[in-house]
Design an enzyme around this catalytic site. Structure first.
Site, short mmCIF file in Angstrom:
data_model
loop_
_atom_site.label_atom_id
_atom_site.label_comp_id
_atom_site.label_asym_id
_atom_site.label_seq_id
_atom_site.Cartn_x
_atom_site.Cartn_y
_atom_site.Cartn_z
N HIS A 97 11.77 6.86 19.10
CA HIS A 97 11.21 8.16 19.51
C HIS A 97 12.26 9.27 19.38
CE1 HIS A 97 7.56 6.58 22.04
NE2 HIS A 97 7.33 6.62 20.74
N ARG A 132 4.85 -4.96 30.27
CA ARG A 132 4.30 -4.16 29.17
C ARG A 132 5.37 -3.29 28.50
NH1 ARG A 132 -1.53 -1.05 28.64
NH2 ARG A 132 -1.10 -0.22 26.57
N HIS A 186 11.52 1.49 20.58
CA HIS A 186 10.90 2.81 20.71
C HIS A 186 11.82 3.85 21.37
CE1 HIS A 186 7.37 0.61 19.51
NE2 HIS A 186 6.60 1.67 19.58
N ASN A 205 7.67 -1.64 24.01
CA ASN A 205 8.42 -0.48 23.53
C ASN A 205 9.74 -0.88 22.88
OD1 ASN A 205 6.57 1.51 24.38
ND2 ASN A 205 7.23 1.17 26.48
N HIS A 258 6.41 6.80 12.27
CA HIS A 258 6.63 6.12 13.56
C HIS A 258 7.11 4.67 13.37
CE1 HIS A 258 6.18 4.90 17.69
NE2 HIS A 258 5.36 3.93 17.31
N GLU A 305 5.51 -2.41 13.45
CA GLU A 305 4.95 -2.80 14.76
C GLU A 305 4.55 -4.28 14.77
OE1 GLU A 305 4.78 -1.07 17.52
OE2 GLU A 305 4.80 1.06 17.00
N LYS A 307 -0.56 -8.71 22.23
CA LYS A 307 -0.69 -7.49 23.03
C LYS A 307 -1.70 -7.68 24.15
CE LYS A 307 -0.91 -2.63 23.34
NZ LYS A 307 -0.69 -1.34 22.74
N ARG A 357 -15.30 13.03 33.70
CA ARG A 357 -14.47 12.07 34.48
C ARG A 357 -14.52 10.66 33.92
NH1 ARG A 357 -16.50 14.87 39.15
NH2 ARG A 357 -14.95 16.42 39.75
N GLU A 379 1.75 -1.00 32.95
CA GLU A 379 3.19 -0.99 32.64
C GLU A 379 4.08 -0.87 33.88
OE1 GLU A 379 4.14 0.90 28.89
OE2 GLU A 379 6.14 1.34 29.65
N LYS A 394 -3.81 2.91 26.34
CA LYS A 394 -2.95 4.09 26.47
C LYS A 394 -3.55 5.19 25.63
CE LYS A 394 1.58 2.25 27.57
NZ LYS A 394 2.98 2.06 27.09
N1 GLY Z 1 2.25 0.93 22.50
C1 GLY Z 1 2.80 0.36 23.67
C2 GLY Z 1 1.78 -0.02 24.69
O1 GLY Z 1 0.60 0.03 24.42
O2 GLY Z 1 2.14 -0.34 25.79
#
Ligand code: GLY
Length: 368
Positions: free
Chosen positions: A253, A242, A249, A246, A267, A187, A228, A123, A238, A145
């Site tokens: 994607h 946040r 993206h 993206n 990517h 990025e 970031k 956990r 998010e 993430k």
């Molecule tokens: N890679 C996008 C984020 O971490 O929100």
């Protein structure tokens, strides 16, 4: 050995991101400060393990930390249930307990998978990110993430689980292929495009020589991480801001999915094309100047990155299928596609008010 620190302030989940030279060799003292002399276990992949694992294990051993390693196959396909299950069972067999540490040594794939394994093991076990790709240093290793892919879409299975420490060793970037470095740069440019025109101005000047200039590269990584960290501190899970991370993206994607997440399109290359498409769509919708998308495309071209769908080798599905693939994006809400668009360089925002005809026009133009 010089390094800088960006602190990610998330209350009890706060941590430092160290950025600079010689950090793998310093990993033992950094990690001892977190866990005393308890155990750690390393997850890595075949490529990165061959290059950096022995040095990391030596650095840990010098501080008395025994850290066995599991080496997984390299590549996006590793972010799957089978490899996750193998990793978690191995961590249990290694008797990694709640107060021990999982260490992710690798790029975005290993960081995402190891972070998710740490999130669900007992956990929740703490983990340290040692990102070895530019993409992972400026994006995926920071912000918590974690996850794996579903056959139906990328990153659809996962959890927010913040690392306890990130060690972004700039020296390891020297072992990347030029193409991987350039893809990671997609990025970096994204940060300027989404929220800092001054940074984008600097990248336009410094970018073409950046891979031969360690100080400039470290500055670019530190600035990206600091941007970031700011966004993650304001919106960890998010709910709003946040999503700006993206930028590019939704398109990227879909293109990655259409090309099978492989060598045809990395990517960061998908992100570069996606950012250009997002600015093109913004210009066509009258949100930003006509010059903005040309400036974005010119910068990616100067960096040796693709900026148009036509730059992707081989056949692609038609526009209707690409839009369908965009529908798998996690930003879809109430069945509506959401895009990150921009009012100018450094002024991104989220919207679902996109005219499908404009979207098709942008895709069509980018194929030519
Ligand atoms: N890679 C996008 C984020 O971490 O929100």
């Amino acid at each position: 050995m010089t390094f800088e620190t960006v602190h990610v302030d998330l209350g009890p989940r706060s941590y430092d991101v160290r950025i600079g030279s010689g950090l793998i060799d310093r990993a033992g003292s950094e990690i001892t400060a977190l866990i005393g002399r308890r155990r750690a276990a390393i997850l890595t992949d075949e490529n990165v393990g061959g290059l950096h694992l022995a040095r990391l294990q030596d650095a840990l051993a010098r501080e008395g930390i025994d850290a066995p390693a599991l080496t997984l196959p390299a590549g996006e396909a590793t972010k799957c249930w089978a490899e996750l299950g193998q990793a978690v069972e191995w961590l249990i067999a290694q008797k990694i307990e709640r107060k021990d540490l999982v260490i992710a040594l690798g790029g975005g794939v290993i960081g995402d998978l190891a972070g998710f394994a740490a999130a669900i093991l007992r956990r929740g076990v703490r983990f340290v990110q040692i990102p070895t790709s530019l993409l992972a240093q400026v994006d995926s290793s920071v912000g918590g993430k974690t996850g794996i892919n579903s056959p139906l879409g990328k990153n659809l299975i996962g959890a927010f689980h913040q690392p306890a420490l990130v060690l972004a060793d700039i020296d390891v970037l020297e072992t990347l292929t030029p193409r991987d470095l350039r893809a990671g740069y997609g990025e970096v440019a994204k940060y300027g495009l989404l929220g800092d025109e001054g940074f984008f101005d600097w990248l336009e000047a410094a970018g073409p020589a950046i891979f031969a200039d360690k100080a400039a590269l470290q500055r670019a990584v530190r600035h990206s991480v600091a941007m970031k960290a700011g966004i993650v501190q304001r919106d960890e899970t998010e709910q709003g801001e946040r999503a700006l991370l993206n930028l590019g993206h939704t398109f990227g994607h879909a293109l990655e999915s259409a090309t099978g997440y492989g060598d045809r399109l990395l990517h960061g290359e998908g992100v570069a094309i996606g950012c250009t498409l997002a600015f093109d769509l913004s210009a066509r919708m009258g949100l930003c100047s006509q010059e903005a998308p040309s400036r974005v495309a010119a910068h990616f071209a100067a960096m040796g990155l693709p900026s148009r769908i036509a730059d992707i080798p081989g056949d692609l599905p038609d526009d209707a299928r690409l839009v369908e693939l965009m529908g798998q994006d996690k930003k879809v809400q109430d069945g509506k596609l959401r895009f990150i668009l921009a009012r100018g360089i450094g002024q991104a925002f989220v919207t679902d008010a996109v005219d499908p005809a404009m979207l098709h026009a942008v895709l069509g133009a980018s194929r030519r």
